[in-house]
Design a protein around this motif. Structure first.
Motif, PDB file in Angstrom:
ATOM      1  N   ASP A  22       0.853  -1.194   0.000  1.00 40.99           N
ATOM      2  CA  ASP A  22       0.000   0.000   0.000  1.00 40.99           C
ATOM      3  C   ASP A  22       0.888   1.243   0.000  1.00 40.99           C
ATOM      4  O   ASP A  22       1.376   1.672   1.045  1.00 40.99           O
ATOM      5  N   TYR A  23       1.126   1.811  -1.172  1.00 38.11           N
ATOM      6  CA  TYR A  23       2.052   2.939  -1.295  1.00 38.11           C
ATOM      7  C   TYR A  23       1.411   4.232  -0.811  1.00 38.11           C
ATOM      8  O   TYR A  23       0.274   4.545  -1.177  1.00 38.11           O
ATOM      9  N   PRO A  24       2.116   4.989   0.026  1.00 37.52           N
ATOM     10  CA  PRO A  24       1.544   6.237   0.545  1.00 37.52           C
ATOM     11  C   PRO A  24       1.415   7.293  -0.555  1.00 37.52           C
ATOM     12  O   PRO A  24       2.325   7.469  -1.365  1.00 37.52           O
ATOM     13  N   HIS A  25       0.291   7.973  -0.565  1.00 38.76           N
ATOM     14  CA  HIS A  25       0.063   9.032  -1.555  1.00 38.76           C
ATOM     15  C   HIS A  25       0.524  10.358  -0.962  1.00 38.76           C
ATOM     16  O   HIS A  25      -0.297  11.220  -0.612  1.00 38.76           O
ATOM     17  N   HIS A  26       1.834  10.498  -0.847  1.00 38.85           N
ATOM     18  CA  HIS A  26       2.344  11.735  -0.266  1.00 38.85           C
ATOM     19  C   HIS A  26       3.414  12.363  -1.155  1.00 38.85           C
ATOM     20  O   HIS A  26       3.885  11.771  -2.139  1.00 38.85           O
ATOM     21  N   HIS A  27       3.784  13.534  -0.778  1.00 41.19           N
ATOM     22  CA  HIS A  27       4.816  14.338  -1.416  1.00 41.19           C
ATOM     23  C   HIS A  27       6.136  13.564  -1.434  1.00 41.19           C
ATOM     24  O   HIS A  27       6.536  12.979  -0.434  1.00 41.19           O
ATOM     25  N   LEU A  28       6.836  13.557  -2.570  1.00 39.04           N
ATOM     26  CA  LEU A  28       8.115  12.862  -2.658  1.00 39.04           C
ATOM     27  C   LEU A  28       9.134  13.400  -1.650  1.00 39.04           C
ATOM     28  O   LEU A  28       9.944  12.644  -1.091  1.00 39.04           O
ATOM     29  N   ALA A  29       9.095  14.697  -1.394  1.00 44.07           N
ATOM     30  CA  ALA A  29      10.047  15.310  -0.457  1.00 44.07           C
ATOM     31  C   ALA A  29       9.779  14.909   0.988  1.00 44.07           C
ATOM     32  O   ALA A  29      10.594  15.193   1.874  1.00 44.07           O
ATOM     33  N   LYS A  30       8.654  14.223   1.267  1.00 41.38           N
ATOM     34  CA  LYS A  30       8.387  13.754   2.627  1.00 41.38           C
ATOM     35  C   LYS A  30       9.437  12.746   3.067  1.00 41.38           C
ATOM     36  O   LYS A  30       9.695  12.582   4.272  1.00 41.38           O
ATOM     37  N   PHE A  31      10.061  12.054   2.130  1.00 49.02           N
ATOM     38  CA  PHE A  31      11.164  11.152   2.477  1.00 49.02           C
ATOM     39  C   PHE A  31      12.248  11.914   3.246  1.00 49.02           C
ATOM     40  O   PHE A  31      12.772  11.436   4.248  1.00 49.02           O
ATOM     41  N   LEU A  32      12.588  13.093   2.746  1.00 48.48           N
ATOM     42  CA  LEU A  32      13.619  13.902   3.396  1.00 48.48           C
ATOM     43  C   LEU A  32      13.130  14.415   4.745  1.00 48.48           C
ATOM     44  O   LEU A  32      13.871  14.377   5.745  1.00 48.48           O
ATOM     45  N   GLU A  33      11.906  14.895   4.790  1.00 46.92           N
ATOM     46  CA  GLU A  33      11.370  15.413   6.053  1.00 46.92           C
ATOM     47  C   GLU A  33      11.332  14.325   7.124  1.00 46.92           C
ATOM     48  O   GLU A  33      11.697  14.556   8.286  1.00 46.92           O
ATOM     49  N   ASP A  34      10.913  13.128   6.751  1.00 47.66           N
ATOM     50  CA  ASP A  34      10.814  12.036   7.719  1.00 47.66           C
ATOM     51  C   ASP A  34      12.190  11.593   8.215  1.00 47.66           C
ATOM     52  O   ASP A  34      12.386  11.354   9.412  1.00 47.66           O
ATOM     53  N   SER A  35      13.149  11.473   7.301  1.00 49.97           N
ATOM     54  CA  SER A  35      14.484  11.040   7.713  1.00 49.97           C
ATOM     55  C   SER A  35      15.156  12.088   8.592  1.00 49.97           C
ATOM     56  O   SER A  35      15.860  11.754   9.547  1.00 49.97           O
ATOM     57  N   GLN A 203       0.621  21.667  -0.669  1.00 52.47           N
ATOM     58  CA  GLN A 203      -0.036  20.379  -0.818  1.00 52.47           C
ATOM     59  C   GLN A 203       0.022  19.910  -2.269  1.00 52.47           C
ATOM     60  O   GLN A 203      -0.109  20.709  -3.199  1.00 52.47           O
ATOM     61  N   VAL A 204       0.250  18.606  -2.449  1.00 51.26           N
ATOM     62  CA  VAL A 204       0.242  18.041  -3.796  1.00 51.26           C
ATOM     63  C   VAL A 204      -0.690  16.839  -3.832  1.00 51.26           C
ATOM     64  O   VAL A 204      -0.902  16.164  -2.815  1.00 51.26           O
ATOM     65  N   ASP A 205      -1.243  16.603  -4.987  1.00 53.78           N
ATOM     66  CA  ASP A 205      -1.989  15.370  -5.245  1.00 53.78           C
ATOM     67  C   ASP A 205      -0.978  14.386  -5.824  1.00 53.78           C
ATOM     68  O   ASP A 205      -0.586  14.496  -6.988  1.00 53.78           O
ATOM     69  N   ALA A 206      -0.525  13.444  -5.001  1.00 52.74           N
ATOM     70  CA  ALA A 206       0.590  12.574  -5.387  1.00 52.74           C
ATOM     71  C   ALA A 206       0.308  11.796  -6.665  1.00 52.74           C
ATOM     72  O   ALA A 206       1.228  11.511  -7.446  1.00 52.74           O
ATOM     73  N   GLY A 207      -0.939  11.446  -6.893  1.00 53.55           N
ATOM     74  CA  GLY A 207      -1.264  10.635  -8.054  1.00 53.55           C
ATOM     75  C   GLY A 207      -1.341  11.394  -9.357  1.00 53.55           C
ATOM     76  O   GLY A 207      -1.254  10.784 -10.434  1.00 53.55           O
ATOM     77  N   SER A 208      -1.486  12.721  -9.287  1.00 51.75           N
ATOM     78  CA  SER A 208      -1.640  13.492 -10.528  1.00 51.75           C
ATOM     79  C   SER A 208      -0.634  14.619 -10.680  1.00 51.75           C
ATOM     80  O   SER A 208      -0.290  15.003 -11.809  1.00 51.75           O
ATOM     81  N   ASP A 209      -0.140  15.170  -9.590  1.00 48.39           N
ATOM     82  CA  ASP A 209       0.815  16.279  -9.690  1.00 48.39           C
ATOM     83  C   ASP A 209       2.202  15.757 -10.066  1.00 48.39           C
ATOM     84  O   ASP A 209       2.693  14.771  -9.500  1.00 48.39           O
ATOM     85  N   HIS A 230       4.520  12.367  -8.277  1.00 45.02           N
ATOM     86  CA  HIS A 230       5.074  12.067  -6.955  1.00 45.02           C
ATOM     87  C   HIS A 230       4.844  10.596  -6.613  1.00 45.02           C
ATOM     88  O   HIS A 230       5.744   9.917  -6.108  1.00 45.02           O
ATOM     89  N   LEU A 231       3.642  10.078  -6.921  1.00 46.75           N
ATOM     90  CA  LEU A 231       3.346   8.679  -6.612  1.00 46.75           C
ATOM     91  C   LEU A 231       4.224   7.732  -7.425  1.00 46.75           C
ATOM     92  O   LEU A 231       4.690   6.709  -6.904  1.00 46.75           O
ATOM     93  N   ASN A 232       4.452   8.035  -8.698  1.00 44.48           N
ATOM     94  CA  ASN A 232       5.338   7.198  -9.519  1.00 44.48           C
ATOM     95  C   ASN A 232       6.680   6.992  -8.830  1.00 44.48           C
ATOM     96  O   ASN A 232       7.171   5.856  -8.699  1.00 44.48           O
ATOM     97  N   LEU A 233       7.287   8.093  -8.382  1.00 40.61           N
ATOM     98  CA  LEU A 233       8.630   8.026  -7.810  1.00 40.61           C
ATOM     99  C   LEU A 233       8.624   7.495  -6.379  1.00 40.61           C
ATOM    100  O   LEU A 233       9.548   6.773  -5.976  1.00 40.61           O
ATOM    101  N   VAL A 234       7.595   7.817  -5.610  1.00 37.53           N
ATOM    102  CA  VAL A 234       7.456   7.242  -4.273  1.00 37.53           C
ATOM    103  C   VAL A 234       7.327   5.724  -4.381  1.00 37.53           C
ATOM    104  O   VAL A 234       7.997   4.968  -3.656  1.00 37.53           O
ATOM    105  N   ALA A 235       6.474   5.260  -5.283  1.00 36.69           N
ATOM    106  CA  ALA A 235       6.256   3.820  -5.435  1.00 36.69           C
ATOM    107  C   ALA A 235       7.526   3.103  -5.864  1.00 36.69           C
ATOM    108  O   ALA A 235       7.879   2.067  -5.289  1.00 36.69           O
ATOM    109  N   ASN A 236       8.233   3.630  -6.853  1.00 34.04           N
ATOM    110  CA  ASN A 236       9.416   2.927  -7.334  1.00 34.04           C
ATOM    111  C   ASN A 236      10.533   2.912  -6.299  1.00 34.04           C
ATOM    112  O   ASN A 236      11.300   1.955  -6.200  1.00 34.04           O
ATOM    113  N   THR A 237      10.615   3.984  -5.503  1.00 36.94           N
ATOM    114  CA  THR A 237      11.594   4.014  -4.414  1.00 36.94           C
ATOM    115  C   THR A 237      11.280   2.933  -3.384  1.00 36.94           C
ATOM    116  O   THR A 237      12.175   2.198  -2.943  1.00 36.94           O
TER     117      THR A 237
END
Length: 567
Positions: A22-35, A203-209, A230-237
């Protein structure tokens, strides 16, 4: 996602790899914020002796984001990043994403005509580049819609005294650029210092933005901008992380020799390391000695790369002097991996080297061999979690029986939204979510896929995609050239290299060296033909179309062979 329960490759999955997620529909830059929130003091980047922590990296990315906002850049605007692997590239990438901007990764090797085309096609509002490349970029600014040029230097993030010595060497070599800053030409370091470090809430719509427009070399026409959300790259990561299930948060070191401006390096290195709070060991330019010294000293655990990189290392005369035992695994992509290279590299390092497969249109990875379990040599492996793959008849689109050859098509959360401003081109390759790869392949009874040939004439040299038509157009512009055909020929180091077949105009005197100089002034160095063959004519069809395959085959025949006899 999709029901994959009946697919043969699911049985090949390691027990620790889930077939679906279940891939999160969030901003790609959230990876950096979370880490940064979890591991703020952990090293995010290591650059030639200088360390940047996650807390510092996030602050710099936020400063860059606020700097962009101050310059009028807004959500959806395109920002070009024309940098080698250095801290500024990571800062600009995530800083742009934080404001909902769209990153356009730009190859620093691009010559003016290539650069001008990409910037105009993407409608880029701003570009970040090196001081050494400033003159080239300024030369094309009047012909583009660029509003600002942000300039940085490698010295900005070098530790003392390397930063001073770097400047002195440039001055001694006559390469120290004389940059005049002003309203449109800005200093990267000053932009960060004068901008707020406060969080940016866009705010971004991960699936379309869109997060990225990544240009790829096709086989005909000009480069196309691949739209990745954003979702494309979040999912592949995350898919890549699931595959490498033994990697541990805040414990891995990634040898970043693959350039981030290549989508493979962007996903399996930059996004992957930031997602896992790893440390990126930044290599701005691949030099075998530098890479060996970095491995020996810094002890990376993960080393994604292209086959040419591994070939360079295993053939280095002093390879035994370096301790490479820290490397746990490598994923090879961008070109076929020779079996002997794989075996020798593993024997030297004690780590695993596996082959994977992908394309820019899929963010990019779709297949890989198992890292620590059974694999099949010569195979690209099996599909990633949530990734469907089929072999179809290229004409009808119907699935062919198992074991037969056809075109590989894929579907999954990492597949692009389409080509930028090219709906007709998008419709040709995307149907009901299925992406046509253009590669001929087969699948065996266990669900392993094998690439056999490319449907078209794309050249992959050292991991770079090169399409013949662009090189041919440059050659055709030469006043002495009547006809030109460019093709890829086998090369033991680069996988393929660029060969140009030339028919000169009557009475013309151009030779190999003059044509190489002509190309070097107009093309990135990796696109310049390495081999020239001059001919009186080309084999053609009745309607005058050059028979490219026959031309290549004739060019490979031994000298003196009677082509008409065919013996």
């Amino acid at each position: 996602m999709f029901d994959l329960s009946g697919q043969p490759w699911i049985g090949q999955y390691p027990a620790s790899v889930p077939p679906t997620y279940d891939y999160p529909h969030h901003h790609l830059a959230k990876f950096l914020e979370d880490s940064a929130a979890r591991h703020g003091d952990h090293p995010a980047l290591y650059f030639m002796g200088r360390t940047v922590t996650y807390r510092s990296l996030l602050e710099s990315a936020r400063r860059f984001a606020n700097g962009l906002l101050g310059l009028g850049v807004r959500k959806g605007d395109r920002v070009a990043v024309m940098l080698p692997n250095c801290p500024q590239a990571v800062i600009a990438y995530y800083g742009t994403l934080l404001i909902g901007g769209v990153v356009v990764m730009t190859n620093p090797l691009y010559m003016p005509r290539e650069l001008e085309y990409q910037l105009n096609d993407a409608d880029a509002k701003l570009i970040v580049t090196l001081d050494l490349l400033c003159e080239r970029v300024q030369g094309v600014m009047p012909a583009t819609g660029l509003g600002h040029l942000v300039v940085t230097s490698l010295a900005d993030y070098l530790p003392f005294p390397k930063n001073v010595l770097y400047g002195l060497k440039l001055r001694k070599d006559g390469q120290k650029p004389d940059i005049v800053y002003g309203e449109r030409v800005l200093s990267f370091s000053r932009l960060l210092k004068t901008s707020s470090p406060e969080a940016v809430d866009v705010q971004v719509d991960a699936g379309s933005d869109l997060a990225l427009i990544q240009y790829t070399g096709g086989t005909t026409g000009r480069p196309k901008g691949v739209m990745l959300t954003h979702l494309n790259l979040v999912a592949n990561t995350i898919q890549s992380r699931l595959w490498a299930y033994r990697t541990k948060e805040a414990q891995e070191k990634y040898l970043a020799a693959l350039p981030f401006f290549h989508v493979f390096g962007m996903t399996v290195l930059m996004n992957q390391s930031v997602y896992l709070a790893g440390t990126l060991l930044l290599i701005p330019r691949f030099r075998v000695e530098d890479v060996l010294k970095t491995i020996h000293k810094c002890r990376p655990t993960v080393f994604p790369g292209a086959p040419t990189m591994y070939i360079s290392l295993i053939n280095h005369p002093d390879i035994r002097r370096y301790d490479l035992s820290s490397i746990e695994f490598c994923i090879s992509g961008a070109a076929p991996l020779p079996h002997e290279v794989q075996e020798r590299f593993e024997s030297l390092t004690g780590g695993k080297l596996i082959e994977g497969y992908g394309l820019t249109e899929a963010s990019p990875v779709t297949h890989a061999n198992n890292i620590w379990e059974a694999r099949k040599l010569g195979s690209i492996g099996i599909p990633f979690p949530d990734t469907e793959a089929r072999i179809v008849d290229p004409q009808s689109g119907e699935e062919v029986p198992q074991g037969q050859i056809g075109e590989l098509v894929v579907r999954g959360p990492q597949v692009m939204a389409g080509y930028w401003k090219r709906p007709d081109e998008t419709a040709k390759v995307l149907k009901d979510g299925w992406l046509s790869t253009g590669d001929m392949a087969r699948m065996d009874e266990d669900g392993y896929f094998f690439i056999l040939d490319r449907r078209k004439d794309l050249i992959i040299a050292g991991g770079y995609n090169i399409y013949p038509r662009e090189v041919e157009e440059v050659l055709f512009e030469h006043p002495d050239v009547e006809e030109a055909v460019v093709a890829g020929v086998s090369d033991p180091y680069r996988g393929e290299t660029v060969k140009a077949f030339i028919v000169l105009k009557q009475g013309a005197a151009a030779d190999e060296e003059s044509l190489k100089r002509w190309c070097k002034e107009r093309l990135a160095v990796y696109k310049v033909p390495k081999i020239f063959e001059f001919r009186e004519s080309f084999p053609k069809t009745m309607v005058g179309k050059v028979l490219r395959r026959r031309l290549i085959e004739e060019g490979q025949e031994p000298p003196g062979k009677d082509k008409d006899q065919g013996a």
